[in-house]
Design an enzyme around this catalytic site. Structure first.
Site, PDB file in Angstrom:
ATOM      1  N   SER A  76       1.547  -9.711  -0.555  1.00  0.00           N
ATOM      2  CA  SER A  76       1.205  -8.289  -0.509  1.00  0.00           C
ATOM      3  C   SER A  76       1.434  -7.643   0.846  1.00  0.00           C
ATOM      4  O   SER A  76       1.569  -6.423   0.935  1.00  0.00           O
ATOM      5  CB  SER A  76      -0.253  -8.091  -0.925  1.00  0.00           C
ATOM      6  OG  SER A  76      -1.123  -8.837  -0.083  1.00  0.00           O
TER       7      SER A  76
ATOM      8  N   LYS B  44       0.806  -1.223   0.000  1.00  0.00           N
ATOM      9  CA  LYS B  44       0.000   0.000   0.000  1.00  0.00           C
ATOM     10  C   LYS B  44       0.842   1.278   0.000  1.00  0.00           C
ATOM     11  O   LYS B  44       0.382   2.328  -0.455  1.00  0.00           O
ATOM     12  CB  LYS B  44      -0.929   0.000   1.214  1.00  0.00           C
ATOM     13  CG  LYS B  44      -1.992  -1.094   1.210  1.00  0.00           C
ATOM     14  CD  LYS B  44      -3.010  -0.889   0.123  1.00  0.00           C
ATOM     15  CE  LYS B  44      -4.176  -1.868   0.246  1.00  0.00           C
ATOM     16  NZ  LYS B  44      -5.196  -1.669  -0.819  1.00  0.00           N
TER      17      LYS B  44
ATOM     18  N   GLU C  56      -9.658   5.701   3.396  1.00  0.00           N
ATOM     19  CA  GLU C  56     -10.442   4.616   3.979  1.00  0.00           C
ATOM     20  C   GLU C  56      -9.503   3.449   4.207  1.00  0.00           C
ATOM     21  O   GLU C  56      -8.456   3.357   3.564  1.00  0.00           O
ATOM     22  CB  GLU C  56     -11.569   4.203   3.045  1.00  0.00           C
ATOM     23  CG  GLU C  56     -11.189   3.225   1.936  1.00  0.00           C
ATOM     24  CD  GLU C  56     -10.088   3.717   0.981  1.00  0.00           C
ATOM     25  OE1 GLU C  56      -9.287   2.862   0.533  1.00  0.00           O
ATOM     26  OE2 GLU C  56     -10.025   4.921   0.690  1.00  0.00           O
TER      27      GLU C  56
END
Length: 421
Positions: free
Chosen positions: A403, A101, A123
């Site tokens: 991830s 991210k 969010e």
């Protein structure tokens, strides 16, 4: 040389019929402003130099592509007469903040500065995007507010504390299912109210144009690195890519560089949850496995596959993984599925939990629950594929996108496994 597919051109903001910009009139101007700023940034040498510098020296890129020798051996891929694939793991879990991210958060943080927006909102579901947004905001001197469902706050308490430590205000959302969908709703309400001072740092390949394209581009470093690394290690392209798919940012970040390579199969793994019935899962594209409820529709700014009730209401979802617990999927994934360019299947909560423990015990890597779904999808393709054509063989070469790391999920792992760790 590997054969290549010709990928049809799409209208800007559209992936076949999917994508678009379905938002209130109030948001059209900030979206156009963002689109213009991003178009300028793509060819702005100063912006790109700063972005690459932060990816390297702040986030920690490039991430390693690790040969998973013990997982490969466990799945039958090392013996002389073995039948399993060779497996590599793309280590996005080693990035600063613990997940992919951070790539997108850096890019959008720099865009916020370029647009002279002193405040960002975001969010988050699993908390990793919220932590990345909070981290980048602190580093760049931006005010940050993160919206998070109260259900997700309870199961991701560590990440809530991390965001607050970084100076971010975390706003709990207790409407609807109290998960990611509801957090996005609240973030969009904030944005409508504060468009002049605020940039919405959306965390996945969702939402109205330009977000699905822009977020994909900020994450495409994953696939570019993986391609170069696998060619250096194996002197050939992979036969398969595996990645978990919630909104789909980590998956499209890996897939995008390989889209034109016909020999490379791309497999997205969704959340099969507790069962096939609507409300028990978050599988949008795995209809072939009997998962019910998904059809094209509009949700939170984009046209894509959405889990819906018979009368068109957005369905509740379930996943043990907060980051996959969402009723829609990124529009580019919807298009890739329709084109048959990527395959999508789902694995259960139980299978993902077992896969997390397997990776921990074979490779010494505790994965995020989201990433564990990708591992479980690989294991199923080796051990019990739906059909023989899906079975992975000895000549197959696999890259799994890891991830994120599993620190944030240790409470869940401890609760589920108990004394059976």
């Amino acid at each position: 040389m590997a054969s290549q597919l010709t990928i049809p051109a799409t209208v800007p903001g559209r992936f076949g019929p999917y994508g678009g910009r379905y938002v209130p009139e109030t948001l059209i101007v900030p979206l156009l402003e963002l689109e213009q700023a991003y178009e300028i940034a793509k060819s702005d040498a100063v912006f790109q130099a700063k972005f690459q510098d932060l990816l390297k020296n702040f986030a920690g890129r490039p991430t390693p592509l690790q040969f998973a020798s013990r997982l490969t051996a466990h799945l039958g891929g090392l013996a002389a007469n073995g039948s399993g694939p060779r497996i590599y793991v793309k280590r996005e879990d080693l990035l600063h903040t613990g997940a992919h991210k951070i790539n997108n958060a850096i890019g959008q943080g720099l865009l916020a500065l370029q647009m002279k927006k002193p405040r960002v909102i975001a969010e988050t579901g699993a908390g990793q995007h919220g932590v990345a947004a909070a981290t980048v905001a602190a580093h760049l001197g931006l005010e940050c507010v993160v919206y998070m469902g109260t259900e997700d706050m309870a199961r991701q308490a560590l990440n809530v504390s991390r965001m607050r430590m970084l100076g971010t205000e975390v706003v709990g959302v207790n409407s609807g299912s109290c998960t990611l969908k509801d957090a996005i709703n609240e973030a969009m309400r904030d944005w409508v109210t504060n468009v002049r001072s605020t940039h919405y740092l959306l965390g996945s390949v969702l939402g109205a144009h330009p977000y699905p394209t822009m977020v994909r581009d900020f994450h495409s470093c994953i696939g570019r690195e993986a391609r170069a690394q696998i060619l250096a290690a194996e002197k050939r392209l992979p036969t398969h890519l595996f990645a978990c798919v919630g909104g789909g940012s980590n998956a499209i970040g890996l897939f995008h560089e390989f889209l034109k390579d016909e020999s490379v199969k791309m497999v997205g793994i969704e959340a099969g949850g507790r069962g096939n019935e609507l409300g028990e899962h978050a599988a949008r594209l795995a209809a072939a496995q009997g998962f019910s409820g998904a059809r094209p529709g509009v949700l939170q700014g984009t046209y894509t596959y959405v889990l819906q009730t018979g009368d068109g209401q957005i369905a509740t979802t379930h996943s043990v993984s907060a980051g996959l617990d969402y009723p829609a999927i990124g529009p580019e994934h919807a298009w890739l599925a329709d084109q048959g360019r990527a395959e999508y299947s789902a694995v259960s909560d139980a299978a993902a939990l077992d896969a997390a423990r397997l990776l921990a015990r074979t490779e010494g890597i505790i994965p995020a629950l989201e990433s564990a779904h990708a591992i479980a999808g690989l294991v199923e393709r080796v051990q019990s594929p739906a059909n023989d054509a899906a079975r992975l063989a000895a000549n197959d070469l696999v890259i799994i996108n890891l991830s994120g790391r599993g620190d944030k999920d240790m409470d869940t792992y401890a609760r589920v496994f108990g004394d059976k760790f």
